[in-house]
Every structure is written in C-alpha cells, then in structure tokens.
Write a protein that holds these residues in place. Structure first.
Motif, short mmCIF file in Angstrom:
data_model
loop_
_atom_site.label_atom_id
_atom_site.label_comp_id
_atom_site.label_asym_id
_atom_site.label_seq_id
_atom_site.Cartn_x
_atom_site.Cartn_y
_atom_site.Cartn_z
N LEU A 143 127.58 -18.35 -7.36
CA LEU A 143 126.14 -17.97 -8.02
C LEU A 143 125.91 -16.73 -7.91
O LEU A 143 125.15 -16.19 -9.10
N ARG A 144 125.98 -16.07 -7.00
CA ARG A 144 125.86 -14.25 -7.03
C ARG A 144 126.63 -13.76 -8.00
O ARG A 144 126.16 -13.01 -8.85
N GLU A 145 127.80 -14.10 -8.18
CA GLU A 145 128.89 -13.43 -9.21
C GLU A 145 128.36 -13.90 -10.33
O GLU A 145 128.48 -13.11 -11.52
N LEU A 146 127.95 -15.02 -10.76
CA LEU A 146 127.41 -15.80 -12.11
C LEU A 146 126.18 -14.76 -12.53
O LEU A 146 126.14 -14.24 -13.84
N ARG A 147 125.39 -14.80 -11.67
CA ARG A 147 124.07 -14.02 -12.06
C ARG A 147 124.40 -12.43 -12.31
O ARG A 147 123.57 -11.99 -13.08
N THR A 148 125.12 -11.88 -11.64
CA THR A 148 125.46 -10.59 -11.36
C THR A 148 126.06 -10.14 -12.79
O THR A 148 125.86 -9.33 -13.54
N ALA A 149 127.28 -11.16 -13.28
CA ALA A 149 127.45 -10.93 -14.70
C ALA A 149 126.61 -10.98 -15.74
O ALA A 149 126.58 -10.19 -16.82
N ALA A 150 125.86 -12.38 -15.56
CA ALA A 150 124.86 -12.52 -16.64
C ALA A 150 123.71 -11.40 -16.83
O ALA A 150 123.44 -11.11 -17.92
N ARG A 151 123.35 -11.05 -15.65
CA ARG A 151 121.98 -9.79 -15.80
C ARG A 151 122.55 -8.69 -16.45
O ARG A 151 121.97 -7.86 -16.78
N SER A 152 123.88 -8.26 -16.65
CA SER A 152 124.40 -7.11 -17.33
C SER A 152 124.09 -7.10 -18.88
O SER A 152 124.27 -6.00 -19.30
N THR A 153 123.55 -8.23 -19.30
CA THR A 153 123.22 -8.23 -20.71
C THR A 153 121.72 -8.03 -20.99
O THR A 153 121.28 -7.82 -22.05
N LEU A 154 121.01 -8.10 -19.94
CA LEU A 154 119.47 -7.99 -19.88
C LEU A 154 119.19 -6.46 -20.16
O LEU A 154 119.65 -5.82 -19.29
N PRO A 155 117.97 -6.28 -20.98
CA PRO A 155 117.68 -4.72 -21.19
C PRO A 155 116.55 -4.29 -20.07
O PRO A 155 116.19 -5.10 -19.27
N ASN A 156 116.40 -2.92 -20.27
CA ASN A 156 115.42 -2.63 -19.37
C ASN A 156 114.08 -3.06 -19.59
O ASN A 156 113.13 -3.08 -18.54
N ALA A 157 113.72 -3.54 -20.58
CA ALA A 157 112.49 -4.36 -20.95
C ALA A 157 112.12 -5.46 -20.16
O ALA A 157 111.10 -6.08 -20.13
#
Length: 253
Positions: free
Chosen positions: A172-186
């Motif tokens: 789950l940690r790996e999954l969310r780490t990968a997913a959060r890379s798409t999120l912006p500074n906003a």
C-alpha cells in the motif's frame, strides 16, 4: 470536470499557560518576592524568565518598568532567548503542499506533524487555487482541467498497481507513493506546528512581508492574529498592512 477547492483554517490547539505556585515557592525560599504588573500568562513567563537571569525580583531589585515595557526592552536589546519559553501548537488546514514545502524550511524553534500522502488515500483530495488564477475564469477552467486530469491518473494508479511480493502494508505504501507522484503542489494538506515566540517573530519578519507569496502571507497573518491575542507584548512591533488587492502582509512598525 469536478474538483473540490479547500477552505483555509488556522486554529490554536495549545497555548502558553503559567502556574505561578512553583515560582512563588522558589522566591519565598530565597527571601524574594515578585511585584507583578500585569500581563498574560505568556507575557509573565517571558518576564519571569528574564528576571531569573539576575534574580531581579522585589521592590529593591525590579526596574520601574511594567510587564509590557520590560518585554519591549528585552526585544529592543536583542535579548530574545527568553521568548523561546512560550509555545503555541497550531493546526493548519486548507493549505497547499507547495506552501508546506516552504514552511518546513523553518527548522529552529518549529516542530511539524503533517498529513502523509503515503498513508492517506488522496482519491478525494481537495485543492488550493491561487487567487490570481481564481480571478481569471478562462485560466481557472484550464487549471481545474489539469488538476482533474492529475487526480484521475492518481485514482487509476490506486486501482491498478499491485505488488504481491510485498506485505500488505508495504504494498500500500508503494502504491500510494507511486500515485502521489501525479499530484500537483496545489493538493491540500493539513499540518500541526508547534513554535515558540522567538521563532514566530523571525517567521513573521522574513515571510509575512513577501508580496509575491500570497499563501505564506495569508498563513503568517492568520497565525499573527491568533498569537497576538495571547501575547500582544511579544509581537507589539508588528502590524498588518492591507495591500492593493485586499490581502494583507506583516511589517515591522
């Protein structure tokens, strides 16, 4: 296209309190007394801490200055170490990750606990829109579209990636780490800060007046409003100035 914009809030979770029993007992054991001249708990802690350096307690030892004048003299002389004895714990929400990346650069006198994107699912994340973009409808539509695309990609990653070689927790940690890379500074975040008065004065001085950083100014002014109520003498030489766009900045008087 639907995104949710965050609403900013700053709230004090703990503030300075002063139990004078220990001090009074100490003074009595040393044949001293303290002539109190008013002040909030935070302000009295600073005064007592300053006086302890010289044991300047009692009618024959204390200067004629009252509490606020005593503190003003300490600050004007640059003797601000005694301000480190008073702390506030403040919860900030509705702030952007871009803002918190700047905030945590302040290390001395600050402690932080921030919402983790590795452990918190951001599929329903909120976002912080800069005023300059919010005022321009065409620009805001483009901005919101880009935000929505990044959130859509985040949700897709969350639903697709699997790693059976890792434990459930680490997968789950790996999954969310990968997913959060798409999120912006906003992307909206929440953070708890504990900070002492001396560090706050420095923060207000270097961050509260940056005209081009609207969010830093907004947070600095909000924190100033909160702590000034508890200890006006510690921040007496700062003031809020309204800017041409209706927002505020902090300046030394």
């Amino acid at each position: 296209m639907k995104i949710k914009c965050a609403k900013f809030n700053a709230a004090v979770m703990s503030r300075p309190s002063f139990d004078d029993k220990a001090l009074i007992n100490f003074l009595q054991n040393h044949g001293l007394c303290w002539v109190r001249t008013g002040g909030t708990p935070a302000e009295e802690i600073v005064e007592v801490s300053g006086r302890m350096c010289y044991l300047s307690f009692g009618k024959n030892r204390q200067s004629p200055r009252d509490n606020s004048a005593y503190i003003a003299n300490l600050i004007s002389q640059g003797h601000e170490s005694v301000l480190e004895h008073v702390n506030w714990t403040i919860l900030l929400s509705g702030v952007s990750r871009g803002f918190t990346h700047q905030l945590v650069r302040h290390r001395v006198g600050f402690a932080y606990s921030q919402l983790s994107q590795q452990y918190h699912d951001e599929s329903e994340a909120l976002f912080v829109v800069p005023p300059s973009i919010e005022k321009d409808r065409e620009l805001f539509i483009q901005w919101a579209d880009d935000i929505y695309k990044s959130l859509t990609t985040y949700r897709k990653i969350i639903k697709t990636i699997k790693n059976n070689k890792l434990s459930d927790k680490e997968s789950l940690r790996e999954l969310r780490t990968a997913a959060r890379s798409t999120l912006p500074n906003a992307t909206e975040s929440k953070i708890v800060i504990t900070v002492n008065a001396r560090a706050l004065r420095h923060f207000f001085d270097v961050r509260g007046c940056i005209e081009g950083d609207w969010e830093m100014r907004k947070v600095a002014c909000a924190i100033f409003d909160l702590v000034y109520c508890d200890a006006p003498s510690l921040f007496y030489d700062f003031q809020k100035i309204e800017m041409s766009d209706g927002s505020f900045k902090l300046e030394k008087k």
